[in-house]
Design an enzyme around this catalytic site. Structure first.
Site, mmCIF file in Angstrom:
data_model
loop_
_atom_site.group_PDB
_atom_site.id
_atom_site.type_symbol
_atom_site.label_atom_id
_atom_site.label_comp_id
_atom_site.label_asym_id
_atom_site.label_seq_id
_atom_site.Cartn_x
_atom_site.Cartn_y
_atom_site.Cartn_z
ATOM 1 N N GLU A 170 32.847 -4.069 -47.030
ATOM 2 C CA GLU A 170 32.306 -2.831 -46.457
ATOM 3 C C GLU A 170 32.223 -1.628 -47.591
ATOM 4 O O GLU A 170 31.132 -0.768 -47.431
ATOM 5 C CB GLU A 170 32.956 -2.499 -45.342
ATOM 6 C CG GLU A 170 33.009 -3.253 -43.978
ATOM 7 C CD GLU A 170 33.634 -2.550 -42.859
ATOM 8 O OE1 GLU A 170 33.199 -2.775 -41.888
ATOM 9 O OE2 GLU A 170 34.600 -2.245 -42.833
ATOM 10 N N GLN A 314 41.848 -4.158 -34.376
ATOM 11 C CA GLN A 314 41.911 -4.807 -33.066
ATOM 12 C C GLN A 314 43.049 -5.373 -32.600
ATOM 13 O O GLN A 314 43.562 -5.204 -31.337
ATOM 14 C CB GLN A 314 40.623 -6.134 -32.951
ATOM 15 C CG GLN A 314 40.256 -6.364 -31.666
ATOM 16 C CD GLN A 314 39.035 -7.205 -31.660
ATOM 17 O OE1 GLN A 314 38.880 -8.219 -30.429
ATOM 18 N NE2 GLN A 314 38.137 -7.737 -32.877
ATOM 19 N N LYS A 373 28.751 -1.897 -34.661
ATOM 20 C CA LYS A 373 29.714 -1.251 -35.282
ATOM 21 C C LYS A 373 30.055 0.142 -34.994
ATOM 22 O O LYS A 373 30.921 0.502 -34.528
ATOM 23 C CB LYS A 373 29.151 -1.385 -36.789
ATOM 24 C CG LYS A 373 30.393 -0.532 -37.474
ATOM 25 C CD LYS A 373 31.463 -1.655 -38.109
ATOM 26 C CE LYS A 373 32.574 -0.756 -39.093
ATOM 27 N NZ LYS A 373 33.708 -1.510 -39.098
#
Length: 396
Positions: A170, A314, A373
């Site tokens: 990322e 998460q 996202k």
């Protein structure tokens, strides 16, 4: 117990803040004293840090004031740094003073895992906090300014990112997007800029779908990223890195995203750890400690296949929901719940308008994945701060 039980939550990351909000919502007044301890007065959104680090967003967009999230009539917030966990007398030593607890939630987050590679700790930068990403952004900009004064030093325009997991991938996506803007601002030939992503594992994004990994690598190559996969960094120096192959890459900027270990205080407190993390019981308590819960980067949760789940936002949020439930159950004398991780999908951004992901059994990529996202980010903002926070921060 005649007096009100005391719950101390160490750390306001994903696990700590969601646990605090769950307790705030479901505990009755005077049912427990809850104290949240964090060294900053804000919660930062770790999964967003790669953007301000690269300079494609502002650091403030990745942080939220803790006092804006909690009800201070139900949660006491202490801005301080924990320095020691004393399980034998149920106390937390802070930089100033101590706190006693009846129940403890450890959500201190992780620390960079360097795997013993010489020089990484001393010479590499890490995407770990608001302050660290602000420093990385300013450091990158400074290299361009410095190059204008020393145009023979092309290594100033070489950027090395160690690790091709989610954070590394990322970040290089955002960094590649930022480069044309910096080249234009400093009047630098874009051909002089080099971005390397180095990964010791046989593939980028280890464990992710191979088809999507190939798509991601192609997108990033087209943005100017050079991959060195199945290639370990042997040493990091002030002048760059030496690879296991013997190759040396000169660079003034090495950013390490290659791994996370648990907080050093866990080992120091006498817990049995693996890479600084505690393998928790089914109900998220530390083995041998019925009143201590461990979440996020500090915990190890095993999958049904017997492998540890990677520490992600998460899983921390799902742990926090169960931790909050179990704390309330303990106080009320009810049964505790077992933690079972239920993956809701995974999405990795690749820079502007590009991403890859798996939602359920469906593979998504490109603009669809990028939109997903954003939805995931908005959902988290809604969970911790409701519609007002979504409206305030929803632009990312």
């Amino acid at each position: 117990m005649s007096r009100i039980p005391r719950i101390v939550i160490l750390g306001a990351g994903y696990g700590g803040i969601v646990t605090a909000l769950r307790l705030q919502k479901q505990l009755n007044y005077n049912e427990a004293d809850v104290t949240l301890v964090n060294k900053h007065d804000y919660h930062y959104i770790t999964t967003h840090l790669h953007m301000p680090a690269a300079g494609t967003d502002k650091p403030d967009n990745a942080r939220v004031s803790i006092t804006k999230l909690i009800d201070e009539f139900k949660i006491d917030f202490v801005k301080s740094t924990a320095v020691q966990i004393r399980t034998q007398d149920q106390k937390i030593v802070l930089e100033e003073g101590t706190l006693s607890y009846d129940y403890l939630v450890i959500g201190l987050g992780g620390e960079p895992e360097t795997f013993g590679i010489p020089g990484l700790k001393e010479h590499a930068l890490n995407i770990r906090s608001i302050n660290s990403v602000r420093y990385i952004r300013e450091h990158i900009e400074y290299q361009f300014a410095k190059f204008k004064r020393e145009p023979s030093r092309t290594e100033l325009l070489t950027f090395i990112v160690g690790g091709a997991g989610f954070t590394g991938i990322e970040f290089v996506g955002e960094l590649a997007d930022r480069m044309p803007e910096l080249c234009k601002e400093f009047d630098v030939d874009p051909a002089l800029v080099k971005i390397y992503n180095i990964e010791a594992a046989p593939t980028a994004l280890p464990g992710f779908d191979p088809e999507l990994v190939e798509y991601a690598m192609n997108v990033l190559r087209n943005k100017g990223v050079t991959f060195k996969i199945a290639t370990a960094i042997k040493e990091c120096t002030p002048d760059g890195v030496t690879l296991a192959t013997g190759e040396e890459i000169k660079s003034a900027t090495v950013i390490w995203t290659g791994g996370v270990r648990g907080n050093h205080m866990l080992e120091e407190a006498g817990f049995e750890t693996m890479r600084g993390r505690i393998k928790v019981e089914d109900d998220l308590r530390a083995p041998g400690h019925d009143n201590i819960y461990v979440l996020g980067d500090c915990s190890i949760v095993m999958s049904p296949e017997g492998r540890p789940y990677p520490p992600t936002a998460q899983i921390s949020m799902q742990q926090a929901e169960v931790c909050g439930h179990n704390l309330i159950s303990q106080i009320r004398g009810a049964d505790l719940k077992k933690f079972e991780y239920k993956p809701k999908g995974t999405v990795a951004s690749l820079g502007r308008g590009e991403a890859i992901g798996i939602v359920g059994s469906r593979k998504i990529k490109g603009g669809v994945a990028s939109a997903m996202k954003k939805i995931i980010d908005l959902r988290y903002l809604y969970i911790i701060g409701g519609i007002p926070l979504v409206l305030k921060k929803g632009r990312f």
